[in-house]
Design an enzyme around this catalytic site. Structure first.
Site, PDB file in Angstrom:
ATOM      1  N   ASP A 227      74.825  20.458  69.966  1.00  0.00           N
ATOM      2  CA  ASP A 227      73.822  20.608  71.021  1.00  0.00           C
ATOM      3  C   ASP A 227      72.433  20.219  70.507  1.00  0.00           C
ATOM      4  OD1 ASP A 227      72.952  21.132  73.549  1.00  0.00           O
ATOM      5  OD2 ASP A 227      73.365  23.274  73.508  1.00  0.00           O
TER       6      ASP A 227
ATOM      7  N   GLU B 188      67.273  16.347  70.267  1.00  0.00           N
ATOM      8  CA  GLU B 188      66.306  15.431  70.878  1.00  0.00           C
ATOM      9  C   GLU B 188      64.873  15.682  70.424  1.00  0.00           C
ATOM     10  OE1 GLU B 188      69.558  16.599  73.864  1.00  0.00           O
ATOM     11  OE2 GLU B 188      67.998  17.695  72.767  1.00  0.00           O
TER      12      GLU B 188
ATOM     13  N   ASP C 160      72.293  19.209  81.055  1.00  0.00           N
ATOM     14  CA  ASP C 160      72.150  20.416  81.874  1.00  0.00           C
ATOM     15  C   ASP C 160      71.946  20.070  83.346  1.00  0.00           C
ATOM     16  OD1 ASP C 160      72.372  21.724  79.488  1.00  0.00           O
ATOM     17  OD2 ASP C 160      70.242  22.140  79.277  1.00  0.00           O
TER      18      ASP C 160
END
Length: 799
Positions: free
Chosen positions: A477, A480, A541
């Site tokens: 996860d 970024e 998401d």
């Protein structure tokens, strides 16, 4: 306390939860921490100096090396009838001493030939004292050069190279590089200042900018766009599918949703409907203006002080094959990963995990993976690679028991460590984090520096321990937010390392997984060019809405056109509890993607919705599990050819003009067409490419063109290409229990079709095999079976 007071207190508490940091997000296009960097702004700043590529100063045809002379320009302003006009004009040198610096620099240019379809063009804006010897983005570190595949000839005004698939012309003055296909059609060309003499719109040609603020330089590679040309790719982009007329910023970003212009997975690659693709071989921020500012100009604003561009000639399949030959093809994931993944935010304990597993089998929801998200630590989100003993008294035994029942365990983690994390001191003591210019941390958190081999070793040891305990796969996860101004072990700043961070992160997890488990598999959110080598990636998401469901498809199709074979998304959306009517339609869409996971705000488990929903979800899931032989074979072939499992219609039908216009349906593999329901309807308009198509559920037969088609019992439209024998397997509750020795070939054939083919890839086999069936009376018989002795086939004509 009175009921009214309790009610008020409850309302206040719930309102407070909505205001927690988890519910917050970065506003787009604001100058805040980790906002995407738009390089195009530097090319519009009249304080800067610009250098236009003017003429080929020298060239050696044998080596493909030469030089380009650049002319110096600055923007000049002029007021005209109450408008301030601004256009570039020739500028004299402003350096002193005047004898020491070039007014019109002559700089290197090179052309290479990677294959008979692939051309490499390199230019620089200044001397390169620290050239990169190997690139993490290229599968072999360096690109091959095969000039022998292209025949040179001198032409009037320049030079020409020809292969069996295309031609390249290099013209001396004005300098142009023109790329043609094998039939002589111009695909694209560099743009010179003279190409804009017929326009009042000031447009930059192929050039570079020198910033007056710090004298740093960036390249602006300008190429032509032709009428009706369409552009696709650039990674997992959720905006309009065709990028023509858009400005795309390629900067890895926590997009906080899937209905905005930023991307978790930007990829510096795109393809054109004219028959070519382009890979911008850089990790700096890049902004591409695909005719947004000037309709006939494709402006690639590259943060780097050089331009390294690969051009691929051919139809979409050719382009994807060549691009993934260069940057890597996806590894083939294990069979169980193609089963259903059950998740939510989050299962907090061993007890919850065991109960979910028990209920999945009780309610007969075929499943292969249970995912534990952010709650398996002592403190939620505080990733320290240790199961919370109070909540997971025997995690190893739990995972062993689950695997016996056909469940693999996936664990969440991330590469950021808060100051309260128990691992924070060790990370700092061992210098494993990205630093700032003083040697401190750029952020509050320690961000692992994956450009440091010692960091990778430390990190992989943490994952190995969990693999030894029974974990099967990790959710990779975030990734970024690598500091743009950070100083990295590689010696570069975040300007070069930020976009590479996801690739390094993906690679670190995938390689330890391969070493310890024998397969390459991750579940990642962020990427860069080359990340497709390390499947798989999911769509971020998503909002729980019809618009998000539609955007998710566009993002997945765009990523597939950027070299990624495998992709998934959070079925039902992520941000809030999924409305039942949305979840009902989203579930079958998820079942017809390469991998499928339900995840997000609870509840996600289908038995926690209505009985009708549970039955509908089960039917969609059963459909996928029975189709597993088709899915598995298509996955293998996709991984070998660099093709997406979920592919735009024009990948298979490049000569069908209508196929280039559709972005709300797709091909699942080569033979199944899928049209999800993006609204609460029972039918929708569906475009069918050439040929005959047969409805998978209703068995109705359709010709090519537009049709309004009713969904079947499962709320989705699924059609099979005429002449396809779809391999099916007996329903099992996990892939572990599937019997591959007995397969059924369901033959989708119109009355006039006399034969059909099936592609089958058996577990532990080495190649995809083609099975042929031929019509015999009221059924089809197997006439070609290279798997004879390994499996038996029963045929069933669907009519």
């Amino acid at each position: 306390m009175k009921n009214a007071q309790l009610s008020t207190l409850f309302s206040i508490c719930m309102f407070g939860l909505l205001l927690t940091p988890k519910a917050s997000a970065q506003i787009q296009n604001a100058d805040v921490l980790n906002a995407p960097i738009d390089i195009s702004k530097d090319f519009q700043n009249y304080l800067n100096t610009f250098y236009f590529a003017d003429e080929l100063a020298s060239f050696d045809p044998a080596t493909g090396k030469g030089t380009i002379k650049y002319l110096r320009y600055n923007y000049k302003t002029r007021q005209a009838f109450n408008n301030m006009m601004m256009k570039p004009d020739v500028e004299k040198a402003n350096e002193f001493p005047t004898t020491e610096y070039e007014e019109s620099p002559v700089l290197p240019f090179e052309i290479q030939f990677v294959s008979d379809r692939t051309i490499r063009i390199k230019t620089t804006s200044g001397p390169q004292f620290h050239p990169q010897k190997e690139s993490l983005m290229l599968v072999d570190g360096v690109a091959p050069n095969h000039p022998e595949l292209w025949k040179y000839s001198k032409i009037e005004g320049g030079h020409s190279y020809t292969s069996k698939h295309g031609r390249v012309e290099i013209l001396t003055k004005p300098w142009h590089v023109k790329i043609y296909d094998e039939n002589g059609k111009l695909l694209t060309s560099t743009l010179h200042d003279t190409d804009f003499k017929n326009s009042y719109t000031p447009t930059l040609p192929f050039s570079y900018v020198r910033r007056n603020s710090d004298y740093s330089r960036s390249m602006g590679a300008a190429f032509s766009l032709e009428p009706d040309e369409k552009i696709f790719g650039c990674g997992e982009s959720f905006t309009q599918f065709n990028k023509r007329g858009q400005k795309v910023v390629l900067w890895t970003d926590d997009a906080n949703g899937i209905q905005n212009e930023t991307m978790y997975k930007p990829i510096p690659f795109y393809m054109s409907s004219r028959g070519y693709g382009v890979f911008m071989h850089h990790s700096t921020p890049i902004t591409v203006d695909f005719g947004k500012y000037f309709g006939s100009a494709n402006e690639m604003y590259i943060g780097d002080d050089e331009a390294d561009l690969f051009f691929f000639i051919g139809e979409p399949k050719d382009v994807l094959d060549q691009y993934t030959n260069l940057t890597g093809k996806a590894a083939m994931p294990p069979l169980w990963s193609f089963g259903f993944w059950m998740s939510r935010i989050t299962y907090f304990s061993e007890k919850e995990g065991r109960e979910v597993a028990k209920d999945l089998r009780k309610y007969k929801i075929p499943t292969d993976v249970i995912h534990f998200d952010t709650g398996w630590f002592d403190v939620d989100w505080r990733n320290n690679y240790e199961f919370a003993k109070a909540r997971f008294p025997n995690a190893t035994k739990m995972m062993s028991d689950l695997k016996e029942d056909g469940f693999h365990v996936c664990l969440w983690q991330l590469p950021y460590f808060t100051p309260k994390n128990t691992l924070f001191p060790e990370i700092m003591d061992k210098n494993l984090a990205v630093r700032d210019r003083k040697g401190n941390l750029p952020y509050e958190d320690a961000v692992l520096d994956f450009s440091n081999p010692e960091t990778v070793t430390w990190y992989q040891a943490k994952l190995k321990k969990l693999f030894d305990e029974g974990v099967s796969v990790f959710k990779v996860d975030f990734g970024e937010a690598a500091p743009p101004d950070g100083i990295y072990h590689s010696g570069r700043t975040g300007f070069y390392e930020h976009n590479l961070y996801p690739l390094r992160y993906n690679k670190a997890v995938a390689e330890i997984t391969q070493k310890e488990k024998g397969y390459t598999l991750i579940w990642a959110r962020s990427t860069w060019a080359g990340s497709q080598r390390y499947p798989l990636h999911w769509g971020g998401d998503a909002e729980t809405s019809n618009g998000a469901m539609s955007a998710e498809l566009r993002g997945g199709l765009s990523l597939g056109l950027s070299g990624f074979s495998f992709w998934s998304h959070d079925v039902g959306g992520f941000a809030t509890k999924s409305p039942e009517n949305l979840y009902r339609r989203w579930a079958p869409f998820g079942m017809f993607t390469s991998h499928v996971r339900s995840h997000g705000e609870p509840p996600r488990e289908p038995w926690l919705y209505s009985k009708d929903f549970l039955e509908g979800f089960r039917k969609a899931d059963n459909m996928r599990y029975e189709l597993m032989p088709y899915i598995y074979a298509q996955a293998k072939e996709s991984s070998q050819k660099g093709l997406p499992m979920m592919r735009a219609l024009f990948v298979e039908y490049p000569n069908d003009p209508g196929a280039w216009l559709v972005d709300n349906e797709y091909l699942f593999g080569s033979s199944i067409l899928v049209a999800p329901l993006f609204e609460e309807v029972t039918e929708r308009d569906v475009y069918l490419p050439e040929g005959i198509w047969i409805d998978y559920q209703t068995k109705k037969v359709y010709q090519s063109g537009w049709h309004k088609i009713k969904a079947g019992e499962v709320p989705i439209v699924v059609l099979v290409k005429d002449g396809t024998a779809l391999p099916h397997i007996g329903l099992a509750q996990s892939t572990k229990d599937m019997d591959w020795s007995k397969l059924t070939l369901k033959v989708y054939a119109s009355d006039k079709t006399t034969s059909a083919t099936a592609k089958v890839f058996l577990p532990n086999d080495t190649a995809v095999q083609e099975i042929k069936v031929t019509k015999n009376g009221n059924n089809f018989d197997v006439t070609t079976n290279p798997l004879n002795g390994k499996t038996t086939f029963k045929t069933e004509w669907i009519k």
